[in-house]
Motif scaffolding. Structure first.
Motif, PDB file in Angstrom:
ATOM      1  N   ARG A 226      -5.020  -4.924  -6.617  1.00 41.02           N
ATOM      2  CA  ARG A 226      -4.643  -4.129  -7.745  1.00 41.02           C
ATOM      3  C   ARG A 226      -3.215  -3.760  -8.049  1.00 41.02           C
ATOM      4  O   ARG A 226      -2.953  -3.768  -9.167  1.00 41.02           O
ATOM      5  CB  ARG A 226      -5.268  -2.511  -7.590  1.00 41.02           C
ATOM      6  CG  ARG A 226      -5.064  -1.290  -8.549  1.00 41.02           C
ATOM      7  CD  ARG A 226      -5.378   0.058  -8.077  1.00 41.02           C
ATOM      8  NE  ARG A 226      -4.304   0.577  -7.091  1.00 41.02           N
ATOM      9  CZ  ARG A 226      -3.518   1.075  -7.575  1.00 41.02           C
ATOM     10  NH1 ARG A 226      -2.953   1.060  -8.909  1.00 41.02           N
ATOM     11  NH2 ARG A 226      -2.506   1.467  -6.532  1.00 41.02           N
TER      12      ARG A 226
ATOM     13  N   GLU B  50      -6.710  -3.030  -2.855  1.00 40.99           N
ATOM     14  CA  GLU B  50      -5.454  -2.321  -3.170  1.00 40.99           C
ATOM     15  C   GLU B  50      -4.425  -3.273  -3.347  1.00 40.99           C
ATOM     16  O   GLU B  50      -3.663  -3.185  -4.293  1.00 40.99           O
ATOM     17  CB  GLU B  50      -5.239  -1.249  -2.145  1.00 40.99           C
ATOM     18  CG  GLU B  50      -3.804  -0.526  -2.541  1.00 40.99           C
ATOM     19  CD  GLU B  50      -4.075   0.244  -3.704  1.00 40.99           C
ATOM     20  OE1 GLU B  50      -2.812   0.885  -4.017  1.00 40.99           O
ATOM     21  OE2 GLU B  50      -5.159   0.509  -4.148  1.00 40.99           O
TER      22      GLU B  50
ATOM     23  N   THR C 138       0.768  -1.348   0.086  1.00 44.31           N
ATOM     24  CA  THR C 138      -0.004  -0.011  -0.129  1.00 44.31           C
ATOM     25  C   THR C 138       0.809   1.205  -0.010  1.00 44.31           C
ATOM     26  O   THR C 138       0.134   2.351  -0.226  1.00 44.31           O
ATOM     27  CB  THR C 138      -0.896   0.183   1.277  1.00 44.31           C
ATOM     28  OG1 THR C 138      -0.123  -0.220   2.237  1.00 44.31           O
ATOM     29  CG2 THR C 138      -1.942  -1.049   1.270  1.00 44.31           C
TER      30      THR C 138
END
Length: 341
Positions: free
Chosen positions: A288, A285, A241
């Motif tokens: 992703r 996330e 992240t």
């Protein structure tokens, strides 16, 4: 395996589950260095954490040691297959080389014996002595000879980071054999700064994951070993992240970019991560930045920092059907060479 899996559907595979090995505890209990290691662990966690952790582990001993109890719990959670790794408390990186060999042999054999109770549903990982890089390849080979899928390692050993050149033979052998290397920290070197409110785990574990993965990326280990099958616990910690900061350093500073050939974010797609991030937005996330094909179901079974309902946590992320199927088990089935009905 449960018979309710529809044809063509991948089994639900939990890659982050632990086994407790009393044989290993008995082996090291009275050896020089064991008490000191316990004292360090106590200082890092603090008395309040230890007061909670002791009873928590004791009440979960049947889940950690009895394969029949484990299988019943898996059924209740909808999990078809577990990849079982020793409790990280069994690393014992304080041990001398002779003791370390006894530890990894006993841990590998005991884990294999536990999984043999249900070989269609339980796969296992062994241990290697990171504090002694020389025998680490032999330890990996021993684990594979027991029928295990690879080994579990911590984020570092005393005085050695995972970027240490002494580990090159281990990475080479793991890549050659296709062995899984499961990166699961134990203890955080921030020590007493995290000795309240269980920060040793809630902050320490994701920190250790991020540091260890950064060493592997920035040092070029993943450039030299592109086929390494490394699975990071806890979703890789803070790194995925905040990978943009690593990319910026790599492009802005000659010292940061000297060791690896590509932006750090690109290496996330060469690693695997478990789904245990405790937040559906963080899971989305992670998918992703790493790709849906690089995230695997993980629960930290059966500890209290794990997910009681790992499939429910996965569904809460509102993934596409294809991504849900991939993370639920299709990715891990491919990694573990499991047949899909």
């Amino acid at each position: 395996m449960r018979t309710s899996i529809p044809a063509g559907t991948a089994p639900a595979v939990d890659v982050h589950a632990h086994v407790l090995l009393p044989e290993v505890d008995a082996l090291v209990a009275c050896l020089p260095g064991h008490a000191e290691a316990g004292e360090l662990d106590a200082r890092r966690n603090g008395p309040a954490a230890l007061a909670v952790s002791g009873p928590m582990v004791r009440e979960r001993v049947p889940l950690l040691t009895d394969a029949a109890v484990r299988l019943a719990a898996m059924d209740a959670r909808g999990v078809d297959v577990q990849l079982v790794s020793p409790s990280p408390s069994h690393y014992h990186y304080w041990a001398d080389q002779e003791t370390a060999e006894k530890v990894y042999r006993l841990a590998n054999e005991a884990t294999a014996a536990h999984c043999s109770a249900a070989p269609d549903r339980l796969r296992g990982l062994g241990l290697v002595p990171l504090q002694h890089p020389g025998p680490a390849v032999h330890a990996l080979d021993h684990a594979l000879a027991q029928g295990l899928c690879g080994v579990e390692i911590s984020s570092h050993a005393p005085g050695r980071e995972l970027s240490d050149p002494a580990y090159e033979p281990l990475w080479t052998r793991a890549e050659e054999t296709g062995a899984i290397v499961f990166l699961h920290p134990f203890g955080c070197t921030l020590d007493e700064r995290l000795d309240q409110w269980y920060l040793s785990n809630s902050v320490g574990q994701p920190t250790e994951n991020a540091v260890a993965l950064s060493h592997l990326i920035f040092s070029g280990v993943l450039d030299r070993h592109p086929g390494l099958k490394l699975v990071a616990a806890h979703g890789g910690g803070y790194l995925p992240t905040h990978i943009g900061r690593a990319d910026h350093a790599w492009s802005a500073r000659s010292d940061a970019g000297a060791g690896c050939a590509h932006p750090p974010s690109s290496y996330l797609k060469r690693l695997y991560f478990d789904s245990l991030v405790h937040d559906p937005h963080v899971l989305r996330e992670l998918i992703r930045v790493a790709g849906a094909d690089r995230v695997l179901l993980g629960s930290d079974f059966p500890f209290d920092m794990g997910a009681e309902d790992p499939l429910g946590a996965l569904r809460a992320a509102c993934l596409s059907e294809a991504d849900l199927d991939a993370v639920r088990g299709r990715n891990a089935a491919a990694l573990l060479n499991l047949a899909i009905a």
